[in-house]
Design a protein around this motif. Structure first.
Motif, PDB file in Angstrom:
ATOM      1  N   ALA A  17       0.855  -1.186   0.000  1.00 43.16           N
ATOM      2  CA  ALA A  17       0.000   0.000   0.000  1.00 43.16           C
ATOM      3  C   ALA A  17       0.891   1.236   0.000  1.00 43.16           C
ATOM      4  CB  ALA A  17      -0.916  -0.029   1.220  1.00 43.16           C
ATOM      5  N   GLY A  18       0.271   2.402   0.094  1.00 44.26           N
ATOM      6  CA  GLY A  18       1.048   3.644   0.147  1.00 44.26           C
ATOM      7  C   GLY A  18       1.910   3.785  -1.090  1.00 44.26           C
ATOM      8  N   ASP A  19       3.204   4.058  -0.878  1.00 45.11           N
ATOM      9  CA  ASP A  19       4.124   4.223  -2.000  1.00 45.11           C
ATOM     10  C   ASP A  19       5.047   3.024  -2.161  1.00 45.11           C
ATOM     11  OD1 ASP A  19       3.448   6.865  -3.028  1.00 45.11           O
ATOM     12  OD2 ASP A  19       4.067   7.568  -1.041  1.00 45.11           O
ATOM     13  N   GLN A  20       4.678   1.899  -1.613  1.00 47.11           N
ATOM     14  CA  GLN A  20       5.542   0.717  -1.688  1.00 47.11           C
ATOM     15  C   GLN A  20       5.659   0.196  -3.124  1.00 47.11           C
ATOM     16  OE1 GLN A  20       3.294  -1.426   1.588  1.00 47.11           O
ATOM     17  NE2 GLN A  20       5.356  -2.222   1.938  1.00 47.11           N
ATOM     18  N   HIS A  21       6.818  -0.382  -3.370  1.00 44.47           N
ATOM     19  CA  HIS A  21       7.065  -1.020  -4.673  1.00 44.47           C
ATOM     20  C   HIS A  21       7.567  -2.433  -4.375  1.00 44.47           C
ATOM     21  CE1 HIS A  21       8.613  -0.914  -8.986  1.00 44.47           C
ATOM     22  NE2 HIS A  21       9.154  -2.012  -8.498  1.00 44.47           N
ATOM     23  N   THR A  22       6.944  -3.420  -4.976  1.00 45.81           N
ATOM     24  CA  THR A  22       7.377  -4.792  -4.713  1.00 45.81           C
ATOM     25  C   THR A  22       7.446  -5.567  -6.016  1.00 45.81           C
ATOM     26  OG1 THR A  22       7.076  -6.663  -3.212  1.00 45.81           O
ATOM     27  CG2 THR A  22       5.098  -5.834  -4.277  1.00 45.81           C
ATOM     28  N   ASP A  23       8.536  -6.297  -6.179  1.00 47.78           N
ATOM     29  CA  ASP A  23       8.812  -6.973  -7.448  1.00 47.78           C
ATOM     30  C   ASP A  23       9.132  -8.438  -7.143  1.00 47.78           C
ATOM     31  OD1 ASP A  23      10.013  -8.019  -9.744  1.00 47.78           O
ATOM     32  OD2 ASP A  23      11.115  -6.193 -10.225  1.00 47.78           O
ATOM     33  N   SER A  24       8.358  -9.351  -7.731  1.00 52.40           N
ATOM     34  CA  SER A  24       8.612 -10.779  -7.556  1.00 52.40           C
ATOM     35  C   SER A  24       9.006 -11.393  -8.887  1.00 52.40           C
ATOM     36  CB  SER A  24       7.345 -11.493  -7.057  1.00 52.40           C
ATOM     37  OG  SER A  24       7.026 -11.075  -5.763  1.00 52.40           O
ATOM     38  N   HIS A  25      10.179 -11.950  -8.930  1.00 54.02           N
ATOM     39  CA  HIS A  25      10.627 -12.672 -10.116  1.00 54.02           C
ATOM     40  C   HIS A  25      10.787 -14.144  -9.746  1.00 54.02           C
ATOM     41  CE1 HIS A  25      11.375  -9.050 -12.377  1.00 54.02           C
ATOM     42  NE2 HIS A  25      12.000  -9.695 -13.326  1.00 54.02           N
TER      43      HIS A  25
END
Lengths: 453, 253
Positions: A299-307
């Motif tokens: 949420a918010g300004d989070q950035h999440t990347d799953s490879h």
């Protein structure tokens, strides 16, 4: 001097200082691997969005921050109580090894001996039995390692070492806890935890890796976990990432599965301002089974990347992959799942699904399922969907008297439940559901707690 | 209990209800009949408060209060229940879990104590018998994989659990075979109560063979063009809707 050179120079200076300070001489192979990894890192620098593997995630905020290696000191110890509060109650007593800012914290750990099972700090093994690590360390995550994995290899000092002897079936989950205090030096701190799990022939174990930080603390966790699953072994691996929202988390889990082994990964990415998680799996023998499940909720300004990468290099292997994403606020999510079925990997059976739920107009997700099939006799399918909460379902629940926030909470929990429901460690599942509610502010409504509980 | 006056409502900018008047008292059963597209379901959804249905004129007063000012969950807590024509499948949310949350929200609003798991399950057992619904269905995710008949039974089952004062049944009879229809009708009849009003929205007269209404209204092109008793339903069955359709505004008194 180019900006890129500056970025890596800092790490080179740290690297030299560390080598000078090192008290006892390291085995030649380790010094060589460090120097090689450092050399690769300097040559390539930090990845940019021009790199295919990083096109959705800019690591510029990491590259331009002057992180310092955490140094043990009173600051860390003083906050041990803070960080202890972040681990999961006491359900893993006797099977818990804790690291604070990348260093083993024996006072917070509790390990009971069992039939040759080893749960130790990697630093201890490096100091006393370095040769045991030589065949493994950096070998599993090697090959196409990323700059971050190289950086980890250059600076590797501590982390968890778990060795499950052949034939040992151990029921109680082993908890590896990596906490960040955000203290220690005036600058943000970087830690490079390294974990090695060796599951001997026909052994069976459940490993839980938790990453957490003191709320609000700014730091960088650059973790690498290597897991070797020998013939016929069964490993269930859980990763719970709930770093501080001011933190960076980059991690690779590299898994090599020998013949007829079974491996499952359940990865939960809830925290960090910027997170990147890679799971790289290889079938190194026939008849293996692999399950990769994941849930990212930001949420918010989070950035999440799953490879993820599943490498069907041998015939008669089965893989099942299910990743779900929940995004609120202005959060951004990335799922890139690659399945490679190599030539000759006949009778491969691979399924991959990615489903994402957007809870706000500003949230965004990129989903890239990739299936490359070079064998002829295989059964493979993949799919990806992204949507919003079903307004009909929302109205249906509300029309029965359930408040809107609670109804949304029910639908989001149900969406997450497809992944959390597959967690076979009850305490972990309960903890996860609690953290999910904390992480998605829209679901914290008091009405929901009251209506549901 | 329910007073609808001059109700106009639009969906996606298209006016569907064009001046509906309806008065329902406690203990009464009203049937609303009409051809497809006459606005029957729109009326049901406006009463329940479905987002996207815009009331452009008129009023709906329920127990002396402005129903239209309440969000859907508030209407439910005040005792309004809609049995959906197309019950929604909600994977991952179990029927009992959601019903317990709903019932306790309603009970709390009524100033009653919340039911614990034991009391709730015995209530479930009792009401499941009423509509002859398999208890295993009750524990499954809401409507997921249910047959058409099972979905409709689940609606009546929910109604029995939530014990509403005003129940609106939107085409609960459509798509049911005769056995399922009898079961649903028997459930509805058992829930007839001097304190409860019911509005049955239906396309066919068939349901009214089993649930005998006190009043029958015919909705055509967004207006109630005729009201009567149960005999009107039989006329409609015999003659169809054509003789009532497209009334000239001047013809209405």
């Amino acid at each position: 001097m180019t900006p890129l050179a500056q970025e890596t120079d800092l790490y080179r200076a740290d690297f030299e200082a560390l080598a000078a300070r090192r008290a006892s001489a390291e085995p030649g192979w380790l010094a060589r691997r460090r120097e090689e990894a450092m050399g690769r890192f300097e040559k390539r620098g930090f990845p940019t969005t021009r790199d295919e593997e990083w096109r959705f995630t800019s690591v510029a905020p990491i590259a331009r921050t002057a992180f310092r290696r955490a140094v043990p000191g009173p600051g860390v110890r003083g906050r041990a109580a803070d960080v202890a509060a972040l681990s999961l109650d006491h359900v893993f007593d006797g099977r818990q090894i804790v690291f604070v800012d990348g260093r083993h914290a024996p006072g917070l750990s509790s390990i009971e001996a069992e039939d040759g099972l080893e749960i130790r700090s990697l630093a201890d093994v490096l100091a006393r039995q370095p040769d045991r690590l030589e065949p493994h360390l950096g070998r599993l995550a090697g090959g196409r390692s990323s700059s971050f994995a190289d950086l980890n290899a250059a600076f590797v000092e501590d982390g968890a070492f778990v060795s499950i002897p052949p034939g040992l079936v151990t029921d109680r989950p082993i908890h590896l806890v990596f906490l960040s205090s955000g203290a220690g030096t005036p600058d943000p701190v970087v830690s490079h935890p390294r974990t090695l799990v060796l599951a001997g022939r026909a052994s069976q174990a459940t490993i839980v890796e938790s990453y957490a930080g003191v709320p609000g603390a700014a730091y960088f966790t650059n973790a690498v976990t290597e897991i070797a699953v020998e013939d016929g072994a069964v490993v269930d691996h859980y990763k719970l990432q709930r770093e501080s929202e001011a933190a960076f988390h980059v991690a690779t889990t590299a898994v090599v599965q020998a013949r007829s082994s079974r491996f499952s990964s359940h990865s939960f990415a809830l925290g960090a301002g910027l997170a990147r998680n890679d799971v790289r799996q290889l079938f190194a023998g026939e008849g293996g089974e692999c399950v990769l499940n994941g849930l990212f909720a930001v949420a918010g300004d989070q950035h999440t990347d799953s490879h993820t990468f599943i490498d069907h290099a041998h015939p008669h292997c089965t893989s099942r992959e299910l990743y779900r994403g929940i995004l609120d606020g202005r959060a951004r999510g990335v799922f890139v799942g690659r399945i490679l079925v190599r030539e000759g990997a006949q009778k491969t059976d691979a399924h991959q699904t990615n489903k994402n739920l957007l809870l706000s107009r500003e949230a965004l997700v990129d989903s890239v399922p990739q299936l490359e099939i070079l064998a002829s006799d295989v059964k493979c399918k993949h799919g990806s969907t992204t949507g919003q909460l079903d307004p009909s379902a929302l109205f249906y629940l509300r029309s029965r008297g359930i408040p809107e926030a609670a109804a949304r909470g029910m639908l989001v929990s149900a969406f997450a439940g497809d992944v959390t429901g597959r967690v076979r460690v009850p305490a972990l599942r309960a903890g996860l559901e609690r953290h999910l509610r904390e992480r998605l502010p829209g679901l914290q409504d008091r009405d929901m707690q009251e209506a549901v509980l | 209990m329910l007073e609808i006056r001059g109700l106009h409502a639009s969906v996606n900018g298209q006016e569907i209800l064009k001046g509906v008047d309806l008065s329902v008292k406690a203990g009464e059963i009203h049937a609303i009949m009409g051809p497809n597209g006459s606005g029957k379901s729109t009326l049901a959804h406006v009463i329940a408060g479905r987002p996207g249905y815009q009331v452009t004129a008129g009023s709906v007063v329920y127990k002396g209060r402005d129903l239209l000012a309440m969000p859907p969950e508030e209407r439910a807590r005040q005792g309004v229940f809609l049995a959906f024509q197309y019950p929604v499948e909600i994977p991952g949310v179990s029927n009992v879990y959601f019903l317990k949350a709903a019932l306790n929200a309603i009970r709390k609003h009524r100033g009653q104590s919340e039911l614990d798991a034991m009391d709730f399950l015995s209530l479930v057992k009792e009401k499941a018998q009423l509509v002859d619904i398999d208890e295993s269905l009750v524990k499954r995710p809401v409507n997921e994989g249910f047959s058409g008949g099972e979905k409709k039974r689940n609606e009546i089952f929910q109604m029995a659990i939530l014990d509403p004062e005003l129940a609106v049944l939107d085409e609960t009879d459509s798509g049911l075979d005769i056995d399922a229809l009898r079961v649903v009708a028997a459930g509805v009849n058992q829930l007839r109560d001097p304190g409860r009003a019911m509005v049955l929205v239906t396309h066919y007269q068939r349901l009214l063979d089993y649930v005998v209404p006190d009043f029958v209204h015919v909705l055509v092109e967004g207006r109630i063009v005729k009201s009567g008793d149960k005999e009107l339903a039989r006329d409609l069955e015999a003659r169809g809707y054509e003789w009532l359709e497209a009334p000239a505004p001047a013809a209405r008194s």
